[in-house]
Design an enzyme around this catalytic site. Structure first.
Site, PDB file in Angstrom:
ATOM      1  N   SER A 126      -5.523  32.267  15.708  1.00  0.00           N
ATOM      2  CA  SER A 126      -5.171  33.630  16.095  1.00  0.00           C
ATOM      3  C   SER A 126      -5.016  33.733  17.614  1.00  0.00           C
ATOM      4  O   SER A 126      -5.897  33.317  18.356  1.00  0.00           O
ATOM      5  CB  SER A 126      -6.252  34.577  15.594  1.00  0.00           C
ATOM      6  N   GLY A 127      -3.905  34.276  18.032  1.00  0.00           N
ATOM      7  CA  GLY A 127      -3.659  34.460  19.470  1.00  0.00           C
ATOM      8  C   GLY A 127      -2.995  33.263  20.130  1.00  0.00           C
ATOM      9  O   GLY A 127      -2.790  33.242  21.334  1.00  0.00           O
ATOM     10  N   THR A 131       3.409  34.537  16.424  1.00  0.00           N
ATOM     11  CA  THR A 131       4.334  35.658  16.240  1.00  0.00           C
ATOM     12  C   THR A 131       5.359  35.692  17.367  1.00  0.00           C
ATOM     13  O   THR A 131       6.554  35.917  17.126  1.00  0.00           O
ATOM     14  CB  THR A 131       3.545  36.979  16.179  1.00  0.00           C
ATOM     15  N   ASN A 176      -7.014  38.575  19.588  1.00  0.00           N
ATOM     16  CA  ASN A 176      -5.614  38.824  19.941  1.00  0.00           C
ATOM     17  C   ASN A 176      -5.335  40.329  19.898  1.00  0.00           C
ATOM     18  O   ASN A 176      -5.661  40.989  18.918  1.00  0.00           O
ATOM     19  CB  ASN A 176      -4.723  38.075  18.925  1.00  0.00           C
ATOM     20  N   SER A 179      -2.764  41.029  16.815  1.00  0.00           N
ATOM     21  CA  SER A 179      -2.988  40.000  15.804  1.00  0.00           C
ATOM     22  C   SER A 179      -2.322  40.375  14.475  1.00  0.00           C
ATOM     23  O   SER A 179      -2.419  41.515  14.009  1.00  0.00           O
ATOM     24  CB  SER A 179      -4.491  39.832  15.598  1.00  0.00           C
ATOM     25  N   SER A 180      -1.586  39.424  13.918  1.00  0.00           N
ATOM     26  CA  SER A 180      -0.948  39.683  12.618  1.00  0.00           C
ATOM     27  C   SER A 180      -2.039  39.694  11.558  1.00  0.00           C
ATOM     28  O   SER A 180      -2.741  38.705  11.388  1.00  0.00           O
ATOM     29  CB  SER A 180       0.052  38.573  12.293  1.00  0.00           C
ATOM     30  N   GLY A 411      -3.393  33.022  11.802  1.00  0.00           N
ATOM     31  CA  GLY A 411      -3.981  31.735  12.190  1.00  0.00           C
ATOM     32  C   GLY A 411      -5.438  31.639  11.775  1.00  0.00           C
ATOM     33  O   GLY A 411      -6.090  32.633  11.471  1.00  0.00           O
ATOM     34  N   GLU A 413      -9.166  31.646  11.808  1.00  0.00           N
ATOM     35  CA  GLU A 413     -10.001  32.454  12.700  1.00  0.00           C
ATOM     36  C   GLU A 413     -11.477  32.393  12.335  1.00  0.00           C
ATOM     37  O   GLU A 413     -11.845  32.298  11.172  1.00  0.00           O
ATOM     38  CB  GLU A 413      -9.495  33.895  12.783  1.00  0.00           C
TER      39      GLU A 413
END
Ligand SMILES: Nc1ncnc2c1ncn2[C@@H]1O[C@H](COP(=O)(O)OP(=O)(O)OP(=O)(O)O)[C@@H](O)[C@H]1O
Ligand SMILES: [Mg+2]
Length: 1035
Positions: A126-127, A131, A176, A179-180, A411, A413
């Protein structure tokens, strides 16, 4: 012929000054190496040093073969401009510095040349920048692919789907700020020309729990904040909302509603605009925001408990709760009483009766939150479906389509407390890692084996064991979780943990407090279990696992939603089939099957990888956290991947495919290779000068060790392709020209034939006509003398016309010409005569008109002469042609004295004469002057004789040719000396002039004898007469 020496490899692509891969080797100390495959040693340290070196120069991309490692710079870099895009368009992978554009472009061109499907797997925690990378790729395709106006709108929709989905599916987390919180796989469809013609999105498991709960430092989904901060006053009023996120329970739990990196107001505008681009009408937009607002209202509904502990809507004390209730129901399009009932009672169906059981407060809150999550979750799926409809390829052309898929999924996490959501997310990452292993490492080895190529074994960690631990049927964690969820009795999260401990007891990747050794136990709570993921250890707290997996919504609430007046809510809940007695699949199982499907989708395509690395935890630019990055490098399996790449061969292709592409490079294989493809490939590579260690021949494929070998071949092919194209073009043009010439020739022959036919027909007609005319002519000729009839009328007309035409050309030119007149045919004799007369009259008229007064006077004189002398004197005819002059002696020639003497008389005419004396007829040359009254004989200055006309009795001349003139003078005039005898050369002129003055008429003979002789003579004859001898006309 291409020779692959080290030198030639170093010079690849440097001609135009581009920094190619091999060229960059010289700059390695400064900027690091662009492809890890070219590292001197494959140690982790060397890998990290290279990465760091590049990161410090803002070079965030590095290759491992065709895989890209990307390090999040946490700052805007000037490497995504249109100019950069243009630079990477259609350029070979290794010719320019590494970039995701190079990967995007190569995937695109491979897709076009090989007509197959591709996907780009973007992974990382993540981050790490997944994306962002996927957006950059989408933008690259939007700019670089050819397009039409129609396709532009599809393209805009694809681009605009991002802000909408991010607003609804992304949130700020501790890792993030954007974050998605859902997985996204997007297919971009291309037609055979390479135009992007459509798109389709698959979404995976939205983290719905976030709607009702956020950890400290995190936010709910962006859209809530955007609406409350950015919505107009009007809209907020309609939705019953107040500006300011602090008013809403669902927005304040994380205590970080305002984030410096996020501008909710601007984002709101972007989303509104994007919704328009993807064709959301006003009704849908209103319903959509109504739902978002309703969730906020629901979150503010509080419950009290009555004396029995049953939940009550807290409506007595705080009117404001009624407001939330009312607006929730209104926006959701349901009856407020029913909603209230649904939130505080459970409906139990006992036989045919329905019994309402009141909730406890906790239960009511649970029901409320479950409703909020369900509404939001369903709406999100609905949104994806609408976006898909709008991006759908509506051009119905049957040509073949290929796709490039972009996978941007949450991602890996690890939080302080990890729950069911992290379990699912990390499981998903395990699956993708497994896919990566299968597609690259294992597939690589398997292929070498299958192709009978020697393989140096590379040790790598296969995470299949962890995937199995989670997903295996009956034995995996998901199966056990499902069993606990479905099991009758009082299953709880803790009983689930016990079951896990029972079943997984000695699994190397599974630990709990109970199973752990002493040391580990200290790090684990009793309600936790720990999985040793490929990416590291994650400790999950079991609390909430069963609930979240069940994702149950009470039946009466579900039924209520099905009757909603909000079209979106109704549509979302109706599809759930409320009557079905069967339990819906649990969340984990649904997620498992969707990942299975995704794996199938991806396995059928060619893979490209982008591995994103997070440079530091604090989201700071320029910070390269070595420990953090080492960890990511390790768990992403980059070292293994690198080793495989270095041990193996960079490129392989089936013999026939390779041969088909590169056969123009060798005369023996071009244009056709008749033998086995493998032999053809061997001949081809020998011709190209491949060295033995640079390639291997497998069973069905050729393996090329270094990319540079391939790219040199590819470059040669590109060059050759142009030459070939020119040759083919020339041949084709020649062929076309020949065909054209043949066609023209045939056409010319045809035209000629036709023309000849036409001519012949014309000729024939002409002849037939001529025969007719001639026949008629002959007949006409034969009957020309007869009365006008049909037989001769034309002939006669012709004869007439022809005669008149000829006559016109041959008319006599003078009146005197009496002979020229054309003899007329019989029919025109009369006419001819008339014409002749007319013509002569015309000529006479013309002649007369042309006569001058002098000439007229002359003619009158001549006429006078004629009347006197015609037929009277022999010399007359000769004199006719000699014109008369005014005088024969000008006044200057006359003596002045004479002139003086006769000045009172007007001189009419003077002429020299020979005067014969009366006695002896001696000739004397004299001037004779005629005046009005008298004739004077002049000798020099003397007037010798004056003959008054009154005394003139007569004038005699002979009828011969002589010039003798005798004036008979009356004897009664004493002054006169008798008759005057003269000889004058201009006899006729003289006498005619005189006759004009006095009237002269012909008279009788006198005493002058005239005779002819040899010589002209004048003398006195014996009879005393004057004898005039005139010359005989000579014969
Ligand atoms: N190429 C880049 N250039 C500049 N900044 C970047 C780049 N990639 C990522 N970032 C920064 O990092 C942030 C996080 O990136 P991104 O949202 O793409 O991460 P992610 O991998 O999708 O994470 P998640 O799994 O949480 O969705 C971005 O908001 C941006 O600020
Ligand atoms: Mg993301």
């Amino acid at each position: 012929m291409i020779k692959h020496s080290a030198q030639s490899a170093f010079s690849l692509g440097t001609d135009d000054g581009q920094l190619d891969m091999e060229g960059a080797l010289t700059a390695r100390d400064r900027v690091g190496i662009q492809d890890f495959v070219l590292l001197d040693e494959t140690t982790e340290a060397a890998f990290l040093t290279n990465l760091k070196k590049r990161f410090s120069k803002d070079l965030i991309y590095t290759y491992v073969g065709t895989l890209i490692v990307s390090v999040n710079p946490y700052k805007e870099l000037d490497i995504y401009s249109k100019k950069q895009m243009d630079t990477y368009m259609g350029v070979n992978f290794f010719e320019l510095p590494p970039h995701i554009y190079a990967l995007a472009d190569n995937a695109y061109h491979t897709m076009l040349t090989e007509f197959n499907n591709h996907f780009i797997l973007i992974s990382g925690e993540s981050g790490a920048g997944k994306t962002e990378a996927s957006k950059k790729i989408l933008q690259y395709y939007a700019v670089s692919c050819p397009s039409t106006t129609l396709l532009n709108t599809v393209r805009d929709k694809m681009l605009m789907s991002n802000p909408v989905l991010e607003a609804f599916g992304n949130a700020k987390t501790l890792k993030n700020d954007n974050s998605s919180r859902f997985g996204k796989y997007m297919d971009i469809q291309f037609n055979s020309e390479g135009d992007a013609v459509g798109g389709h999105i698959l979404n995976y498991l939205l983290e719905k729990s976030r709607v009702v709960h956020q950890n400290h430092g995190e936010r709910n989904f962006h859209i809530f904040y955007q609406l409350v901060e950015g919505g107009t006053d009007d809209l907020l009023r309609q939705l019953g909302l107040e500006r300011g996120v602090q008013h809403y329970n669902y927005l304040t739990q994380g205590e970080c509603a305002i984030v410096s990196s996020i501008n909710d107001r601007n984002d709101w505008k972007t989303v509104k605009n994007a919704l328009q681009v993807i064709n959301f009408d006003e009704i849908n937009t209103n319903h959509l925001f109504g739902i978002v607002a309703s969730v906020l209202h629901l979150g503010n509904i509080q419950f009290d408990s009555d004396s029995k502990g049953h939940a009550l809507l807290n409506d007595n004390t705080e009117l404001i709760y009624i407001h939330f209730m009312l607006f929730s129901s209104q926006l959701l399009g349901v009856d407020v009483q029913n909603l209230q009932e649904g939130l505080t009672f459970r409906k139990i169906e006992a036989k045919k009766d329905q019994v309402l059981t009141p909730f406890t407060t906790d239960h009511a809150i649970y029901a409320r939150d479950a409703l909020s999550k369900a509404i939001y979750g369903h709406t999100f799926t609905w949104l994806v479906n609408r976006i898909n409809e709008s991006m759908e390829n509506k051009v119905r052309d049957p040509s073949r389509k290929t796709v490039i898929g972009l996978l941007d999924i949450y991602g890996f996490e690890v939080f302080y407390v990890n729950s069911f959501e992290q379990f699912c997310i990390n499981y998903c990452n395990e699956k993708l890692q497994q896919l990566f292993i299968q597609l690259t490492l294992k597939a690589e080895q398997d292929e070498y084996e299958a192709e009978n190529i020697e393989w140096e074994p590379v040790q790598f960690f296969n995470n299949k064991i962890i995937c199995d631990l989670v997903e295996e049927k009956h034995r995996g964690i998901i199966s056990i979780l499902d069993e606990e969820c479905l099991r009758p009795g009082d299953a709880t999260d803790l009983t689930f943990l016990e079951r896990l401990e029972d079943k997984m007891g000695n699994h190397p990747h599974f630990v709990t407090h109970k199973l752990a050794d002493k040391m580990t136990r200290k790090t684990l709570e009793r309600g936790d279990f720990r999985l040793l993921h490929y990416a590291g250890e994650v400790t999950y707290c079991v609390v909430g696992f069963l609930d979240k997996n069940n994702d149950l919504l009470y039946r009466n609430i579900k039924d209520l939603m099905c009757q909603s007046k909000n079209a979106i809510v109704k549509e979302c809940f109706s599809t759930m089939d409320p009557d079905s007695r069967k339990r819906p699949e649990t969340v984990a199982t649904q997620f498992k099957s969707s990942l299975l499907k995704l794996t199938e989708i991806l396995m059928a395509k060619e893979a490209w990888y982008i591995r994103c690395l997070k440079s530091n935890e604090s989201k700071q630019p320029g910070q390269f956290d070595e420990a953090l990055i080492r960890h990511q490098v390790k768990y992403l399996g980059l070292m293994e991947h690198l080793r495989v790449r270095r041990a193996g061969f960079a490129y392989r292709r089936k013999f026939d495919v390779f041969l088909k592409r590169y056969k123009p490079l060798c005369p023996a294989t071009w244009p056709h290779w008749r033998g086995e493809p493998a032999d053809g490939v061997e001949v081809l590579v020998q011709h190209l000068g491949y060295l033995p260690h640079e390639y291997k021949m497998g069973r069905t494929k050729i393996f090329i060790r270094h990319p540079r070998t391939l790219y040199a071949t590819e470059d040669a092919y590109e060059k050759c392709k142009h030459e070939l194209a020119t040759r083919l073009q020339a041949k084709y043009k020649g062929y076309r020209a020949k065909g054209e010439f043949k066609k023209q020739k045939e056409a010319a022959t045809k035209i000629e034939t036709c023309w000849r036919g036409v001519q012949a027909r014309k000729e024939k007609e002409k002849r037939a006509w001529a025969v007719k005319v001639i026949k008629k002519f002959i007949k006409g000729y034969m009957t020309r003398g007869e009365a006008k009839s049909t037989d001769n009328s034309e002939y006669l007309a012709f004869v007439r016309q022809s005669y008149l035409n000829r006559l016109k050309e041959k008319l006599p030119k003078t009146v005197l010409d009496k002979t020229t007149w054309l003899t007329p045919p019989v029919v025109l004799q009369e006419t001819s005569e008339i014409l002749r007369k007319l013509h002569y009259r015309l000529m006479v008229r013309k002649y007369v008109r042309g006569i001058t007064p002098q000439k007229k006077a002359q003619l009158q004189l001549k006429a006078t002469a004629s009347s006197i002398f015609k037929g009277q004197k022999d010399s007359y005819p000769q004199s006719v042609a000699q014109p008369f002059l005014d005088t024969r002696i000008s006044e200057q020639e006359v003596n002045m004295r004479v002139l003086q003497m006769i000045r009172n008389e007007h001189i009419k005419y003077s002429v020299p004469v020979i005067k014969y004396d009366r006695n002896g007829f001696k000739p004397r040359p004299r001037q004779l002057i005629l005046t009005q009254t008298a004739a004077y004989v002049i000798e020099e200055a003397k007037i010798k004789q004056r003959v008054l006309y009154t005394s003139l009795k007569g004038i005699s001349v002979s009828n011969l040719t002589d010039g003798i003139i005798v004036f008979h003078i009356a004897c009664e005039d004493p002054k006169q000396k008798g008759d005057l005898v003269m000889q004058c050369d201009h006899l006729f002129e003289f006498l005619t002039k005189l006759s004009v003055i006095i009237e002269i008429q012909a008279g009788k003979e006198s005493a002058v004898d005239f005779t002819t002789g040899q010589e002209p003579m004048v003398y006195k004859a014996k009879n005393g007469h004057l004898m005039v001898v005139t010359e005989l006309p000579r014969l």
